[in-house]
Design an enzyme around this catalytic site. Structure first.
Site, PDB file in Angstrom:
ATOM      1  CB  THR A  86      -0.920   0.023   1.239  1.00  0.00           C
ATOM      2  OG1 THR A  86      -0.122  -0.224   2.413  1.00  0.00           O
ATOM      3  CG2 THR A  86      -2.002  -1.016   1.155  1.00  0.00           C
ATOM      4  CB  THR A 121      -0.428  -0.601   6.834  1.00  0.00           C
ATOM      5  OG1 THR A 121       0.387  -1.508   7.589  1.00  0.00           O
ATOM      6  CG2 THR A 121      -0.733   0.629   7.653  1.00  0.00           C
ATOM      7  CD  GLU A 154       2.225  -9.046  11.346  1.00  0.00           C
ATOM      8  OE1 GLU A 154       1.283  -9.851  11.270  1.00  0.00           O
ATOM      9  OE2 GLU A 154       2.989  -9.018  12.326  1.00  0.00           O
ATOM     10  CG  PHE A 155       1.394  -4.521  15.388  1.00  0.00           C
ATOM     11  CD1 PHE A 155       1.304  -3.139  15.319  1.00  0.00           C
ATOM     12  CD2 PHE A 155       0.228  -5.249  15.557  1.00  0.00           C
ATOM     13  CE1 PHE A 155       0.070  -2.498  15.422  1.00  0.00           C
ATOM     14  CE2 PHE A 155      -1.008  -4.621  15.666  1.00  0.00           C
ATOM     15  CZ  PHE A 155      -1.085  -3.234  15.598  1.00  0.00           C
ATOM     16  CG  LEU A 156       6.011  -8.415  10.318  1.00  0.00           C
ATOM     17  CD1 LEU A 156       7.160  -7.769   9.586  1.00  0.00           C
ATOM     18  CD2 LEU A 156       5.682  -9.750   9.693  1.00  0.00           C
ATOM     19  CE  LYS A 157      10.632  -5.130  16.754  1.00  0.00           C
ATOM     20  NZ  LYS A 157       9.538  -5.915  17.355  1.00  0.00           N
ATOM     21  CD  GLU A 158      11.175  -4.522   6.052  1.00  0.00           C
ATOM     22  OE1 GLU A 158      12.317  -4.192   5.722  1.00  0.00           O
ATOM     23  OE2 GLU A 158      10.152  -4.127   5.470  1.00  0.00           O
ATOM     24  N   GLY A 263      13.114   5.694   8.400  1.00  0.00           N
ATOM     25  CA  GLY A 263      12.925   5.441   6.971  1.00  0.00           C
ATOM     26  C   GLY A 263      12.170   4.138   6.845  1.00  0.00           C
ATOM     27  CB  CYS A 266       6.215   0.804   7.834  1.00  0.00           C
ATOM     28  SG  CYS A 266       5.938  -0.845   7.170  1.00  0.00           S
TER      29      CYS A 266
HETATM   30  N1  LIG Z   1       7.421  -4.425   5.685  1.00  0.00           N
HETATM   31  C1  LIG Z   1       7.038  -4.275   6.941  1.00  0.00           C
HETATM   32  O1  LIG Z   1       7.856  -4.250   7.866  1.00  0.00           O
HETATM   33  C2  LIG Z   1       5.590  -4.154   7.280  1.00  0.00           C
HETATM   34  C3  LIG Z   1       5.177  -4.308   8.615  1.00  0.00           C
HETATM   35  C4  LIG Z   1       3.821  -4.201   8.900  1.00  0.00           C
HETATM   36  C5  LIG Z   1       2.903  -3.917   7.897  1.00  0.00           C
HETATM   37  N2  LIG Z   1       3.345  -3.743   6.619  1.00  0.00           N
HETATM   38  C6  LIG Z   1       2.342  -3.483   5.585  1.00  0.00           C
HETATM   39  O2  LIG Z   1       2.085  -4.700   4.895  1.00  0.00           O
HETATM   40  C7  LIG Z   1       1.815  -4.446   3.514  1.00  0.00           C
HETATM   41  C8  LIG Z   1       2.790  -5.217   2.644  1.00  0.00           C
HETATM   42  O3  LIG Z   1       4.087  -4.719   2.899  1.00  0.00           O
HETATM   43  P1  LIG Z   1       5.404  -5.503   2.406  1.00  0.00           P
HETATM   44  O4  LIG Z   1       6.564  -4.792   2.987  1.00  0.00           O
HETATM   45  O5  LIG Z   1       5.235  -6.962   2.652  1.00  0.00           O
HETATM   46  O6  LIG Z   1       5.306  -5.215   0.829  1.00  0.00           O
HETATM   47  P2  LIG Z   1       6.198  -5.840  -0.341  1.00  0.00           P
HETATM   48  O7  LIG Z   1       6.305  -4.788  -1.360  1.00  0.00           O
HETATM   49  O8  LIG Z   1       7.430  -6.467   0.228  1.00  0.00           O
HETATM   50  O9  LIG Z   1       5.296  -7.044  -0.894  1.00  0.00           O
HETATM   51  C9  LIG Z   1       4.097  -6.863  -1.569  1.00  0.00           C
HETATM   52  C10 LIG Z   1       3.905  -8.048  -2.503  1.00  0.00           C
HETATM   53  O10 LIG Z   1       2.598  -7.980  -3.072  1.00  0.00           O
HETATM   54  C11 LIG Z   1       2.674  -8.425  -4.415  1.00  0.00           C
HETATM   55  N3  LIG Z   1       1.497  -7.928  -5.143  1.00  0.00           N
HETATM   56  C12 LIG Z   1       1.211  -6.655  -5.503  1.00  0.00           C
HETATM   57  N4  LIG Z   1       0.032  -6.606  -6.143  1.00  0.00           N
HETATM   58  C13 LIG Z   1      -0.449  -7.866  -6.168  1.00  0.00           C
HETATM   59  C14 LIG Z   1      -1.629  -8.458  -6.671  1.00  0.00           C
HETATM   60  N5  LIG Z   1      -2.573  -7.721  -7.284  1.00  0.00           N
HETATM   61  N6  LIG Z   1      -1.796  -9.785  -6.536  1.00  0.00           N
HETATM   62  C15 LIG Z   1      -0.853 -10.535  -5.919  1.00  0.00           C
HETATM   63  N7  LIG Z   1       0.298 -10.027  -5.412  1.00  0.00           N
HETATM   64  C16 LIG Z   1       0.488  -8.706  -5.540  1.00  0.00           C
HETATM   65  C17 LIG Z   1       3.989  -7.870  -4.911  1.00  0.00           C
HETATM   66  O11 LIG Z   1       4.456  -8.570  -6.056  1.00  0.00           O
HETATM   67  C18 LIG Z   1       4.873  -8.073  -3.684  1.00  0.00           C
HETATM   68  O12 LIG Z   1       5.532  -9.334  -3.726  1.00  0.00           O
HETATM   69  C19 LIG Z   1       1.883  -2.923   3.363  1.00  0.00           C
HETATM   70  O13 LIG Z   1       0.604  -2.401   3.526  1.00  0.00           O
HETATM   71  C20 LIG Z   1       2.772  -2.504   4.534  1.00  0.00           C
HETATM   72  O14 LIG Z   1       2.503  -1.197   4.940  1.00  0.00           O
HETATM   73  C21 LIG Z   1       4.650  -3.875   6.289  1.00  0.00           C
END
Ligand SMILES: NC(=O)c1ccc[n+]([C@@H]2O[C@H](COP(=O)([O-])OP(=O)(O)OC[C@H]3O[C@@H](n4cnc5c(N)ncnc54)[C@H](O)[C@@H]3O)[C@@H](O)[C@H]2O)c1
EC number: 1.1.1.22
Length: 443
Positions: A86, A121, A154-158, A263, A266
């Protein structure tokens, strides 16, 4: 339970692997065919400690499947998690196009009762949009199936994602139906054996909870950076101030480190989305906007410090850079302060020799094949002939380097430390010119 997880990114892949580890049958879907092909072979597209083991084990035990076929994943599962990206839209709001595209696809393939879970999110009101998109598709098909939409942020941290998911502090579930709440509790029960709570609330509150959590943490970072800037003007020591306030349990020591600011994928986008949510309803979120402004300034001030040191003559200067990822433990460089710092220095003509333990490939992709940026095989190699070292990320391997070896490799023993890794007194004794965040300004 039979689950579909849509999106195999940081969140989706970890969610899929962890649910499979607990014995669920999980289909993880992504639109990226190359990513899915790799995952089928157990190749993990991101760096996340422990994830590869989880994926390989559950693939082998046939609890985890990877596919691009969303239709069949929808049809075969009871609960469908939407975990796609998102990103920030041009006006600061969250771009929901991927979430709503998935919702439509779910509507086109629904074949019985399903629970659709927002894992991404998403701003307040998105569940309503998801519901509408699915309903429109069902109407277009002329069929009627029941479904519920749940918010489960989701609240996980990379960097610690597996641990965070397997042992969460809390699980937030927003739903409007008691039976769905019971189903979600059953799904998450194995993760909360240590009595951490599953907090059930309404959908809108759950959607906002995720933004509130990130906004609080981001503001905490900007708060300590503002204190560091006041320390620089007054001569107070930010490291002592930090310890002095952090000992108060109401404040706490976590997230209280002065540096280049937040940075990642998120905090910056979620702050912007929350600001947009507030403003679009006629409220000016002054605290959040100030936290964002401080965060931007933090990077610029650091670049200005480097510029001033070199009298604005950066053209042709060799600068070493340690740290590219937005934080240690990940290869993620999205919105990383390092990329801003490097881009500005490159614009000024500097030649960058960069090193990061995990993020060189992702940085190369993000920065493009820039002739002024080269990537070194080790932290020491990056220092060869450098007129200064710039530290952007607090990787543990940077904390106790061999300073004598560093001096012998560098042209000048100068360090700009954006993460305050070292003791300034010790650095002076070692013969380094050492600049850090919150350092007293000269003159
Ligand atoms: N990264 C974090 O630490 C974290 C933590 C909590 C919440 N979030 C939230 O979780 C969500 C995902 O974040 P992320 O970091 O995993 O993103 P990301 O960019 O790593 O992964 C998103 C995945 O979705 C796939 N995708 C996109 N459109 C698609 C579709 N139409 N059909 C199927 N797959 C599709 C992409 O190819 C990609 O692999 C976001 O909203 C983010 O804000 C992220």
């Amino acid at each position: 339970m039979k689950l579909a997880i849509v999106g195999a990114g940081y969140v989706g892949l970890v969610t899929a692997a962890c649910f499979a580890e607990m014995g669920n049958e999980v289909m993880c879907v992504d639109a990226d065919g190359a990513k899915i092909d790799g995952l089928k072979q157990g190749r993990i597209p991101i760096y996340e400690p422990g994830l590869e083991d989880f994926v390989r084990r559950n693939l082998a035990e046939k609890r985890l499947y990877f596919t691009t076929d969303l239709a069949s994943a929808v049809q075969k599962s009871l609960i469908i998690f939407i975990a796609v990206g998102t990103p920030q839209d041009r006006d600061g709001s969250a771009d929901l196009s991927a979430v709503l595209a998935v919702a439509r696809e779910i509507g086109r393939n629904l074949n019985g009762y399903k629970v659709v879970v927002e894992k991404s999110t998403v701003p307040v009101g998105t569940a309503q949009l998801v519901r509408q998109a699915i309903t429109e598709e069902l109407q277009a098909r002329g069929v009627e199936y029941e479904f519920d939409v749940v918010s489960n942020p989701e609240f996980l941290k990379e960097g610690t994602a597996i641990d965070d998911f397997m042992k969460p502090d809390r699980i937030v579930v927003g739903c409007d139906d008691v039976r769905v709440a019971e189903l979600m509790k059953e799904l998450y029960a194995p993760f909360v054996r240590t009595h951490h709570p599953i907090i059930i609330m309404d959908v809108v509150s759950a959607e906002l909870t995720k933004y509130a959590a990130n906004a609080f943490l981001a503001t905490k970072i900007s708060f300590i950076n503002e204190m560091a800037n006041i320390c620089a003007l007054t001569g107070a020591n930010i490291s002592m101030v930090r310890q002095g306030i952090g000992s108060d349990p109401r404040i706490g020591h976590l997230f209280l480190f002065p540096g280049l600011g937040y940075g990642g994928s998120c905090f910056p986008k979620d702050m912007q989305a929350l600001i947009h949510t507030a403003r679009s309803r006629g409220y000016i979120p002054r605290l959040l906007e100030a936290a964002e402004a401080i965060n931007q300034d933090q990077r610029q001030n650091f670049v200005n410090l480097i510029r001033r040191y070199f009298d604005d003559q950066l053209a042709g200067r060799k600068l070493a850079v340690w740290g590219l990822s937005f934080k240690p433990g990940t290869d993620d460089v999205r919105e990383a302060p390092a990329l801003t710092v490097i881009s500005r220095l490159v614009e000024l003509g500097a030649a960058i020799q960069a090193y990061d333990p995990q993020a060189m490939q992702t940085a190369r992709e993000a920065l493009g094949n820039h002739p002024q940026v080269t990537y070194a095989a080790s932290s020491y190699e990056a220092l060869k002939g450098a007129e200064a070292l710039i530290i952007n990320t607090e990787w543990t391997s940077f904390r106790e380097p061999d300073f004598e070896r560093m001096k012998s490799l560098m042209k000048n023993a100068v360090i700009f430390d954006g993460r305050n890794l070292y003791n300034p007194v010790k650095m002076a004794k070692l013969g380094f010119q050492y600049f850090y965040i919150g350092q007293k300004l000269e003159g």
